[in-house]
Design an enzyme around this catalytic site. Structure first.
Site, PDB file in Angstrom:
ATOM      1  N   LYS A 196       0.848  -1.198   0.000  1.00 18.52           N
ATOM      2  CA  LYS A 196       0.000   0.000   0.000  1.00 18.52           C
ATOM      3  C   LYS A 196       0.883   1.248   0.000  1.00 18.52           C
ATOM      4  O   LYS A 196       1.911   1.287   0.697  1.00 18.52           O
ATOM      5  CB  LYS A 196      -0.888  -0.032   1.250  1.00 18.52           C
ATOM      6  CG  LYS A 196      -1.903   1.098   1.344  1.00 18.52           C
ATOM      7  CD  LYS A 196      -2.773   0.925   2.588  1.00 18.52           C
ATOM      8  CE  LYS A 196      -3.853   1.979   2.716  1.00 18.52           C
ATOM      9  NZ  LYS A 196      -4.687   1.797   3.928  1.00 18.52           N
ATOM     10  N   SER A 234      -9.538   1.897   3.057  1.00 21.50           N
ATOM     11  CA  SER A 234      -8.698   2.624   2.137  1.00 21.50           C
ATOM     12  C   SER A 234      -7.683   1.755   1.382  1.00 21.50           C
ATOM     13  O   SER A 234      -7.111   2.224   0.399  1.00 21.50           O
ATOM     14  CB  SER A 234      -7.937   3.717   2.896  1.00 21.50           C
ATOM     15  OG  SER A 234      -7.098   3.145   3.870  1.00 21.50           O
ATOM     16  N   SER A 269      -9.575  -0.439   7.304  1.00 20.86           N
ATOM     17  CA  SER A 269      -9.054  -0.306   5.942  1.00 20.86           C
ATOM     18  C   SER A 269      -8.366  -1.532   5.354  1.00 20.86           C
ATOM     19  O   SER A 269      -8.054  -1.528   4.159  1.00 20.86           O
ATOM     20  CB  SER A 269      -8.089   0.872   5.873  1.00 20.86           C
ATOM     21  OG  SER A 269      -8.811   2.058   5.702  1.00 20.86           O
TER      22      SER A 269
HETATM   23  N1  GLN Z   1     -12.819   4.193   6.583  1.00 25.53           N
HETATM   24  C1  GLN Z   1     -12.197   4.604   7.797  1.00 25.53           C
HETATM   25  C2  GLN Z   1     -11.802   6.061   7.686  1.00 25.53           C
HETATM   26  O1  GLN Z   1     -12.111   6.645   6.717  1.00 25.53           O
HETATM   27  C3  GLN Z   1     -11.030   3.743   8.109  1.00 25.53           C
HETATM   28  C4  GLN Z   1      -9.826   4.127   7.364  1.00 25.53           C
HETATM   29  C5  GLN Z   1      -8.638   3.285   7.730  1.00 25.53           C
HETATM   30  O2  GLN Z   1      -8.764   2.283   8.404  1.00 25.53           O
HETATM   31  N2  GLN Z   1      -7.485   3.755   7.319  1.00 25.53           N
HETATM   32  O3  GLN Z   1     -11.211   6.614   8.562  1.00 25.53           O
END
Ligand code: GLN
Length: 491
Positions: free
Chosen positions: A72, A147, A171
């Protein structure tokens, strides 16, 4: 079946027995990427094929045999840019490897490329990437989740054998669920965050996205462990998480939180949950209803804490250091112009929300209160784990949604994290495993374990996967309306 469709552990076996070569594997991977990544767009940057092959060959005698892994793009990787999906870091080339990358390389992995993500990992659909959205390999009109959407889509489309992602509030698990792959978020602190660009420091964890549970165990065994460069990291070296995998779960008590199954789940999703329960029963586990009474506060608590910490962490992007610099008259103007141009709307929203929550006079009322609720959520789990060995939930209330569907409504987007943020707030390990289909799309099952019980978690996930069949949803046979719309590139 191309070699790129195999799991890491299968390929290690094939390589050891001389039944496949690194050349063939890398050839098949790049062919898949050439065929599909124009439409899926999982990668932000890809390794040069010849260089990768040379590196792979040089590592052929190590445990991972030179096999390529995707990373990532918020994890520092020498030789690639680390953009975090942000214009701010569009040209940023880190000068060191994150500890996880160093560990993977030491075990003989090579780095295939950097995968797309929501800007600074803020999002649930990968649509917040400053560069382009990634698409779900099962249906190109749908999001891969986020994400870590690029990592999940790459593994699902067999454009990667396995990948690393990061999980702050879901994410890794949510995109794994939406793409039909396995995603593991380790206990907070088990994996070093050194070299991970910080989003919310009390929540961030790195973990694997893989084709099956054994690969998740294999990669966790490599990346877990204490790191003097990350003071939150805890001991966990030299644990082989693949060893106990096959020991079964007879006698395990598995809890289903009644608060999770109450609303928002379709009939079809509830039918999947019933199937999962039947499988766990067949495996000798006992299913129990449990209560996690503070669940309803998890989303507001998470979005307060994560945004507050993000606003502090992102203060370093000021246009003076790192790459995106606007040339302006005064220092104030430089800061403001660089941030204005460098950050996208969701990142700005979080910085503003977080700054507000931390402001003098409001600190206690918002951040302080959120911290206290976080403790209550943690205690809910502690109580539950006196009664059960594991908690079972869907990973996400719905399968992959359409691109654009939730962009205009941040609250709707935040709600796709309802089942993943509680374990994040509590610092607990959790895994998402393919659990069949809803509406013809992958639907994931989440297991949550007590602190540092990754062994137990993986063992249960493995038992389930074996009983259920490692069957991420496939695009259906031609003929139906749906199959014409859908990409025929899925696993
Ligand atoms: N969707 C969550 C957010 O927008 C989690 C994001 C993540 O785990 N990096 O914060």
């Amino acid at each position: 079946m191309g070699l790129n469709e195999r799991s890491l552990h299968e390929l290690i076996g094939l390589l050891e027995r001389g039944e496949a070569s690194l050349e063939e594997i890398i050839h098949d991977l790049y062919r898949a990427i050439e065929e599909k990544d124009n439409s899926i767009r999982a990668y932000l940057e890809l390794a040069d094929r010849e260089e990768l092959l040379a590196q792979a060959r040089a590592n052929a005698s190590k445990p991972l045999r030179g096999l390529p892994i995707a990373i990532k793009d918020n994890i520092s990787t020498v030789g690639f840019r680390t953009t975090c999906g942000s214009r701010f870091l569009r040209d940023f080339e880190p000068i060191y490897d994150a500890t996880v990358v160093k560990r993977l390389k030491a075990a003989g992995a090579t780095i295939l490329g950097k995968t797309n993500l929501d800007e600074f990992a803020m999002g649930s659909s990968t649509e917040n990437s400053a560069f382009f959205p990634t698409r779900n390999p099962h249906d190109l009109e749908r999001v891969p989740g986020g994400s870590s959407g690029g990592s999940a889509a790459a593994v699902a489309a067999h454009e990667a054998l396995a990948a690393l992602g990061s999980d702050t509030g879901g994410s890794i698990r949510q995109p794994a669920a939406l793409c039909g792959v396995v995603g593991l978020k380790p206990t907070y602190g088990l994996v070093s965050r050194y070299g991970l660009v910080a989003f919310a420091s009390s929540l961030d964890q790195i973990g694997p996205l893989t084709k099956d549970v054994r690969d998740a165990a294999l990669l966790l065994s490599i990346i877990a462990g204490r790191d003097p460069l990350d003071s939150t990291s805890i001991d966990g070296d030299n644990v082989d998480y693949t060893r106990e995998l096959g020991e079964g779960i007879r006698g395990f008590r598995i809890g289903l939180p009644r608060e999770y199954l109450r609303e928002g789940l379709s009939e079809e999703a509830l039918a999947r949950v019933e199937e999962w329960k039947a499988i766990f029963k067949d495996l000798g586990a006992e299913l129990r209803e449990i209560s996690l009474p503070h669940t309803e506060y998890a989303i507001p608590t998470y979005y307060l804490i994560a945004s507050a910490e993000a606003s502090a962490n992102l203060a370093r992007f000021d246009g003076v250091r790192y790459t995106s610099r606007a040339s302006e008259e005064s220092l104030e103007e430089l800061y403001s112009a660089s941030r204005d141009r460098g950050f996208g709307p969701e990142v700005k929203r979080r910085i503003m929300l977080g700054t507000y929550a931390l402001a003098a006079g409001y600190y206690e009322q918002w951040y302080g209160k959120a911290q206290r609720v976080r403790r209550l959520i943690k205690e809910d789990f502690e109580r539950a784990f006196q009664e059960v060995e594991l908690v079972l939930t869907p990973t996400s209330p719905t399968p992959a949604f359409k691109l654009g569907e939730r962009v205009a409504d941040p609250l709707q987007m935040y709600l796709s994290d309802v089942y993943t943020v509680p374990a994040s707030l509590a610092g607990l390990p959790a895994i998402s495993v393919p659990g069949g289909e809803v509406g013809g799309l992958p639907f994931g099952l989440q297991l949550i374990a007590p602190h540092l019980q990754e062994g137990r978690l993986l063992r249960a996930a493995y038992a389930f996967e074996r009983a259920f069949g490692p069957r991420p949803a496939r695009p259906r046979a031609p003929g139906g309306r749906r199959s014409q719309r859908r990409a025929r590139t899925g696993p």
